[in-house]
Design an enzyme around this catalytic site. Structure first.
Site, PDB file in Angstrom:
ATOM      1  N   ARG A  69       1.064 -39.133  -0.948  1.00 51.69           N
ATOM      2  CA  ARG A  69       0.057 -39.624  -1.892  1.00 51.69           C
ATOM      3  C   ARG A  69       0.482 -39.468  -3.354  1.00 51.69           C
ATOM      4  O   ARG A  69      -0.147 -40.051  -4.240  1.00 51.69           O
ATOM      5  CB  ARG A  69      -1.264 -38.898  -1.656  1.00 51.69           C
ATOM      6  CG  ARG A  69      -2.038 -39.446  -0.464  1.00 51.69           C
ATOM      7  CD  ARG A  69      -3.401 -38.811  -0.363  1.00 51.69           C
ATOM      8  NE  ARG A  69      -3.329 -37.476   0.222  1.00 51.69           N
ATOM      9  CZ  ARG A  69      -4.317 -36.584   0.170  1.00 51.69           C
ATOM     10  NH1 ARG A  69      -5.433 -36.867  -0.481  1.00 51.69           N
ATOM     11  NH2 ARG A  69      -4.178 -35.407   0.748  1.00 51.69           N
ATOM     12  N   THR A 123       2.413 -26.820  10.494  1.00 50.60           N
ATOM     13  CA  THR A 123       2.546 -25.558   9.749  1.00 50.60           C
ATOM     14  C   THR A 123       3.114 -24.440  10.612  1.00 50.60           C
ATOM     15  O   THR A 123       3.897 -23.614  10.139  1.00 50.60           O
ATOM     16  CB  THR A 123       1.182 -25.141   9.192  1.00 50.60           C
ATOM     17  OG1 THR A 123       0.225 -25.103  10.272  1.00 50.60           O
ATOM     18  CG2 THR A 123       0.699 -26.120   8.133  1.00 50.60           C
ATOM     19  N   GLY A 142      -9.412 -26.574   6.999  1.00 48.71           N
ATOM     20  CA  GLY A 142      -9.744 -25.899   8.244  1.00 48.71           C
ATOM     21  C   GLY A 142     -10.969 -25.021   8.051  1.00 48.71           C
ATOM     22  O   GLY A 142     -11.093 -24.307   7.049  1.00 48.71           O
ATOM     23  N   GLU A 171      -9.114 -26.906  12.553  1.00 43.44           N
ATOM     24  CA  GLU A 171      -8.653 -27.921  11.613  1.00 43.44           C
ATOM     25  C   GLU A 171      -9.680 -29.045  11.504  1.00 43.44           C
ATOM     26  O   GLU A 171     -10.407 -29.349  12.461  1.00 43.44           O
ATOM     27  CB  GLU A 171      -7.301 -28.490  12.074  1.00 43.44           C
ATOM     28  CG  GLU A 171      -6.171 -27.483  12.083  1.00 43.44           C
ATOM     29  CD  GLU A 171      -5.796 -27.013  10.684  1.00 43.44           C
ATOM     30  OE1 GLU A 171      -6.041 -27.760   9.721  1.00 43.44           O
ATOM     31  OE2 GLU A 171      -5.260 -25.900  10.562  1.00 43.44           O
ATOM     32  N   LYS A 225      19.163 -28.723 -38.639  1.00 42.19           N
ATOM     33  CA  LYS A 225      19.802 -28.318 -37.387  1.00 42.19           C
ATOM     34  C   LYS A 225      20.842 -27.242 -37.678  1.00 42.19           C
ATOM     35  O   LYS A 225      21.702 -27.404 -38.536  1.00 42.19           O
ATOM     36  CB  LYS A 225      20.460 -29.539 -36.724  1.00 42.19           C
ATOM     37  CG  LYS A 225      21.025 -29.288 -35.323  1.00 42.19           C
ATOM     38  CD  LYS A 225      22.454 -28.781 -35.289  1.00 42.19           C
ATOM     39  CE  LYS A 225      23.437 -29.777 -35.835  1.00 42.19           C
ATOM     40  NZ  LYS A 225      24.847 -29.261 -35.698  1.00 42.19           N
ATOM     41  N   TYR A 228      18.707 -34.592 -44.521  1.00 43.87           N
ATOM     42  CA  TYR A 228      19.304 -33.981 -43.333  1.00 43.87           C
ATOM     43  C   TYR A 228      20.159 -32.791 -43.747  1.00 43.87           C
ATOM     44  O   TYR A 228      21.007 -32.897 -44.639  1.00 43.87           O
ATOM     45  CB  TYR A 228      20.170 -34.993 -42.569  1.00 43.87           C
ATOM     46  CG  TYR A 228      20.941 -34.365 -41.434  1.00 43.87           C
ATOM     47  CD1 TYR A 228      20.275 -33.858 -40.323  1.00 43.87           C
ATOM     48  CD2 TYR A 228      22.333 -34.269 -41.479  1.00 43.87           C
ATOM     49  CE1 TYR A 228      20.978 -33.266 -39.275  1.00 43.87           C
ATOM     50  CE2 TYR A 228      23.038 -33.682 -40.435  1.00 43.87           C
ATOM     51  CZ  TYR A 228      22.357 -33.186 -39.344  1.00 43.87           C
ATOM     52  OH  TYR A 228      23.053 -32.600 -38.323  1.00 43.87           O
ATOM     53  N   GLY A 288      22.724 -37.297 -58.800  1.00 43.57           N
ATOM     54  CA  GLY A 288      22.221 -38.190 -57.773  1.00 43.57           C
ATOM     55  C   GLY A 288      23.229 -39.245 -57.389  1.00 43.57           C
ATOM     56  O   GLY A 288      23.979 -39.764 -58.218  1.00 43.57           O
TER      57      GLY A 288
END
Length: 458
Positions: free
Chosen positions: A15, A79, A137, A151, A352, A367, A424
């Site tokens: 399922r 089972t 059960g 069951e 990083k 960065y 710059g």
């Protein structure tokens, strides 16, 4: 006393409508089976026997625990047949606890109480009363004594009316379990070997059958469909949210909050909606987390503010953020990012494997990779460290009080001395002296009489 734990994890999970084995679907960041193994480890089991079947190779390669061994159930014939495969791996004495790999939220305290109820001499069942017992059960009693488990498909109309059900978990004297397993038959509606048939065998042998109960229904809910998985995820997350709020954490909406690992919070922490915490995350006092943040493997010190839509993923190296730091919105901190006190990392800035010392600022569109940034540095918008030469990573060192202008490229390895200013638009491939202005760009030229090209008529 010796404790063996058997975990049933052989089912296909039809399922779920997935190629992935059911027990490997994830809840709160871990597979269903790994949740159960975590509980088993907390009990200090002498041996954990996990029964695999469908997707056995994938299952066995995906999980781990101390004292863990695998056996395979091929084909799956019920089972009882599953536990028969595990029987040769069990000790001859002590207690065997049977758990289900698709029932992930069983608490260690509940499992321990079940083992204690067995005491090496009784058959102890984990039962619960449910308003809708369909599929479970039924516990058949004679007065207070448990006489059998029937069951669902074999139950009579009167037995269908019983609300006390078997959860699929039991603790059994191991010697008796091995004897009863050898007596199982498949004379039932399903043609399967039911483990629950050992209850009648215990009654016949004069072994007391007792029941223990979980603290909540959530502990015993299994996963058989994506809808059930989602329901259990929300139950789990709400329980985590309640614990945090009880400790004083302010959650804007506990229904929009996910912890997929471990989250520790100091006092006066505030967390807005749709935040996800994975791995190990530690939030200091007065930390504020804005909406829609994802944070994994990070330590965030007191007073830091993480603005909305920030992505922090420390992976194995981790990320650290100092006291009073401001991060985001829309920032990305990757493994090895270490921000000092009062550092500012703004929108669309990626860091990083870099350290930023106290008071450093990279506020826009930048960065920093494999860099050491000194105190009070101002790192301009659009600037990057070119840390990779196509084969190797190199480091950029930026001293204290450096000002890097907008749209600069720092070609590593390179060092900018204390107090240096980078004009710059510069591409810096050599060290910049301390206290000086360094500019590396072409001279501006204007060409009179130049005209733009125009499209040719067809």
């Amino acid at each position: 006393m010796v404790l063996d734990i058997v975990i049933m994890a052989a089912g296909k999970g039809t399922r779920m409508k997935s190629a992935r084995p059911k027990v490997l679907h994830r809840l709160a960041g871990r597979s269903l089976l790994q949740h159960v193994l975590q509980t088993a480890c907390a009990l200090g089991a002498d041996r954990i026997v996990t029964i695999t079947g469908h997707g056995a190779d994938e299952v066995e390669a995906s999980v781990g625990a101390p004292n863990l061994v695998f056996v395979r159930q091929m084909p799956q014939l019920g089972t009882g047949h599953a536990v028969q495969q595990a029987a040769p791996m069990l000790h001859d004495e002590g207690t065997t606890l049977i758990l289900n790999g698709d029932v992930p939220l069983i608490e260690a305290s509940t499992a321990r109480a079940l083992v204690d109820s067995c005491a090496g001499a009784k058959l102890a069942l984990l039962t619960i009363e449910l308003p809708d017992a369909s599929g479970y059960g039924r516990i058949v009693r004679d007065g207070d004594a448990v006489r059998a488990i029937v069951e669902h498909k074999d139950a009579t109309p009167d037995e269908h009316a019983i609300r006390e059900v078997y959860t699929g978990m039991m603790a059994v004297p191991t010697g008796a379990l091995k004897r009863w397993l050898a007596q199982l038959t498949n004379d039932n509606a399903q043609g399967e070997f039911y483990l629950t048939d050992i209850v009648a065998m215990a009654v016949a042998d004069g072994v007391p059958v007792v029941a223990a109960h979980p603290g909540s229904e959530t502990e015993v809910l299994g996963v058989n469909s994506p809808a059930q998985l989602a329901e259990l995820e929300r139950r789990y997350q709400r329980a985590r949210a309640d614990v945090l709020m009880e400790a004083g954490v302010r959650l804007a909406d506990p229904a929009r909050f996910d912890v997929r690992g471990e989250l520790a919070c100091g006092s006066d922490v505030e967390i807005d909606v749709n935040c996800i915490f994975e791995g190990s995350v530690d939030l200091g006092d007065n930390v504020r987390i804005g909406a829609n943040c994802m944070i994994r493997n990070a330590r965030i010190a007191a007073g830091a503010v993480i603005h909305p839509f920030t992505h922090i993923d420390g992976e194995a190296l981790g990320v650290t953020i100092g006291a009073g730091a401001l991060v985001g919105p829309f920032a990305r901190l990757r493994p090895g990012a270490a921000l000092g006190d009062e550092v500012h990392v703004g929108n669309f800035v990626e860091v990083k494997n870099s350290t930023l010392a106290k008071g450093a600022k990279a506020n826009h569109l930048a960065y920093l990779g494999d860099a050491s940034v000194g105190e009070r540095v101002n790192y301009g918008a659009g600037s990057i460290t070119a840390n990779y030469d196509g084969a190797n990573k190199h480091r950029t060192v930026i001293g204290n009080d450096v000002h890097v202008g907008s749209n600069c490229v720092l070609v590593a390895p390179v060092t900018l001395g204390d107090g240096a200013t980078i004009g710059g638009g510069s591409t810096i491939s050599k060290d910049a002296p301390a206290g000086q202005l360094t500019v590396a760009r072409a001279k501006q030229v204007s060409l009179p009489g130049w005209t733009r090209p125009v499209k040719k008529a067809k």
